[in-house]
Write a protein that holds these residues in place. Structure first.
Motif, mmCIF file in Angstrom:
data_model
loop_
_atom_site.group_PDB
_atom_site.id
_atom_site.type_symbol
_atom_site.label_atom_id
_atom_site.label_comp_id
_atom_site.label_asym_id
_atom_site.label_seq_id
_atom_site.Cartn_x
_atom_site.Cartn_y
_atom_site.Cartn_z
ATOM 1 N N GLU A 31 -3.310 10.083 -11.105
ATOM 2 C CA GLU A 31 -2.058 9.920 -11.841
ATOM 3 C C GLU A 31 -1.371 8.929 -11.410
ATOM 4 O O GLU A 31 -1.302 8.601 -10.204
ATOM 5 C CB GLU A 31 -1.699 11.210 -12.395
ATOM 6 N N ILE A 32 -0.131 8.642 -12.074
ATOM 7 C CA ILE A 32 0.705 7.519 -11.588
ATOM 8 C C ILE A 32 1.530 8.280 -10.382
ATOM 9 O O ILE A 32 1.807 7.753 -9.328
ATOM 10 C CB ILE A 32 1.801 7.204 -12.507
ATOM 11 N N ARG A 33 1.706 9.560 -10.551
ATOM 12 C CA ARG A 33 2.439 10.253 -9.335
ATOM 13 C C ARG A 33 1.667 10.046 -8.207
ATOM 14 O O ARG A 33 2.232 9.897 -6.999
ATOM 15 C CB ARG A 33 2.796 11.744 -9.970
ATOM 16 N N ASP A 34 0.112 10.181 -8.227
ATOM 17 C CA ASP A 34 -0.538 10.288 -7.025
ATOM 18 C C ASP A 34 -0.404 8.938 -6.424
ATOM 19 O O ASP A 34 -0.415 8.891 -5.155
ATOM 20 C CB ASP A 34 -2.071 10.528 -7.232
ATOM 21 N N TRP A 35 -0.551 7.911 -7.093
ATOM 22 C CA TRP A 35 -0.401 6.545 -6.766
ATOM 23 C C TRP A 35 0.891 6.108 -5.854
ATOM 24 O O TRP A 35 1.035 5.565 -4.962
ATOM 25 C CB TRP A 35 -0.605 5.386 -7.711
ATOM 26 N N ILE A 36 2.014 6.693 -6.566
ATOM 27 C CA ILE A 36 3.431 6.715 -5.870
ATOM 28 C C ILE A 36 3.455 7.298 -4.675
ATOM 29 O O ILE A 36 4.107 6.849 -3.442
ATOM 30 C CB ILE A 36 4.349 7.081 -7.166
ATOM 31 N N TRP A 37 3.036 8.611 -4.662
ATOM 32 C CA TRP A 37 2.955 9.484 -3.340
ATOM 33 C C TRP A 37 2.142 8.748 -2.438
ATOM 34 O O TRP A 37 2.601 8.672 -1.060
ATOM 35 C CB TRP A 37 2.557 10.856 -3.733
ATOM 36 N N LEU A 38 1.071 8.238 -2.723
ATOM 37 C CA LEU A 38 0.160 7.668 -1.769
ATOM 38 C C LEU A 38 0.660 6.345 -0.957
ATOM 39 O O LEU A 38 0.829 6.168 0.213
ATOM 40 C CB LEU A 38 -1.100 7.317 -2.517
ATOM 41 N N THR A 39 1.522 5.453 -2.005
ATOM 42 C CA THR A 39 2.015 4.471 -1.466
ATOM 43 C C THR A 39 3.175 4.705 -0.411
ATOM 44 O O THR A 39 3.647 4.369 0.583
ATOM 45 C CB THR A 39 2.468 3.329 -2.599
ATOM 46 N N GLY A 40 3.779 5.679 -0.799
ATOM 47 C CA GLY A 40 5.248 6.059 -0.038
ATOM 48 C C GLY A 40 4.744 6.871 1.225
ATOM 49 O O GLY A 40 5.215 6.410 2.272
ATOM 50 N N THR A 41 3.467 7.420 1.284
ATOM 51 C CA THR A 41 2.733 7.919 2.358
ATOM 52 C C THR A 41 2.420 6.756 3.386
ATOM 53 O O THR A 41 2.732 7.024 4.686
ATOM 54 C CB THR A 41 1.616 8.856 2.003
ATOM 55 N N LEU A 42 1.961 5.800 2.808
ATOM 56 C CA LEU A 42 1.441 4.803 3.449
ATOM 57 C C LEU A 42 2.638 4.054 4.215
ATOM 58 O O LEU A 42 2.591 3.678 5.442
ATOM 59 C CB LEU A 42 0.446 3.750 2.861
ATOM 60 N N SER A 43 3.529 3.939 3.405
ATOM 61 C CA SER A 43 4.797 3.395 3.935
ATOM 62 C C SER A 43 5.676 4.110 4.949
ATOM 63 O O SER A 43 5.927 3.713 6.048
ATOM 64 C CB SER A 43 5.713 3.096 2.802
ATOM 65 N N SER A 44 5.581 5.402 4.985
ATOM 66 C CA SER A 44 6.035 6.366 5.895
ATOM 67 C C SER A 44 5.036 6.212 7.326
ATOM 68 O O SER A 44 5.584 6.114 8.438
ATOM 69 C CB SER A 44 6.008 7.785 5.378
ATOM 70 N N ALA A 45 4.030 6.134 7.133
ATOM 71 C CA ALA A 45 2.892 5.830 8.243
ATOM 72 C C ALA A 45 3.291 4.674 8.879
ATOM 73 O O ALA A 45 3.400 4.570 10.237
ATOM 74 C CB ALA A 45 1.681 5.853 7.994
#
Length: 132
Positions: A31-45
């Motif tokens: 879902e869109i939320r999953d993509w947003i969380w994944l990109t945020g997680t990659l940014s955090s990493a």
């Protein structure tokens, strides 16, 4: 190697959060939320890898020296120093820029810093011991 390890920590942290905290989806898939969380997680990493590298350069923990301390105790001290230097800044950045889910580290910033410090220090100590 350290940058890869801290990025793996952030991704594992998100995976554990995603598995334990999310409701079961009615329809499998992204879902869109999953993509947003994944990109945020990659940014955090990426941010954590940068802060970890800066902390290692400032504390000179990436330099090799010959001392009387054992290698394992030196590694533990280096991990704890780097964690103390970068963890609060990383988590504050994560919260201010809204990377990933808002409550991934805890409901408040102090709790997130406490759990983040313990989690990052534990993960990096184990990972450094296993990758020697």
């Amino acid at each position: 190697l350290d940058a890869t390890l801290v990025a793996c920590y952030v991704l594992c942290r998100f995976l554990v959060y995603d598995i334990t905290m999310n409701d079961v989806k009615a329809v499998p898939g992204w879902e869109i939320r999953d993509w947003i969380w994944l990109t945020g997680t990659l940014s955090s990493a990426t941010v954590l890898a940068f802060y970890w590298t800066c902390a290692g350069l400032l504390s000179r923990s990436f330099e090799t020296t010959t001392t009387t301390t054992t290698s394992n105790s030196r590694t533990l001290i280096q991990v704890l120093v780097n964690t103390a230097l970068c963890c609060p800044t990383w988590l504050a950045t994560e919260h201010l820029l809204h990377f990933g889910p808002a409550d991934i580290g805890g409901p408040t910033l102090p709790i997130a810093i406490g759990t983040g410090f313990f989690g990052l220090a534990s993960f990096m100590t184990l990972a450094k011991a296993l990758t020697k």
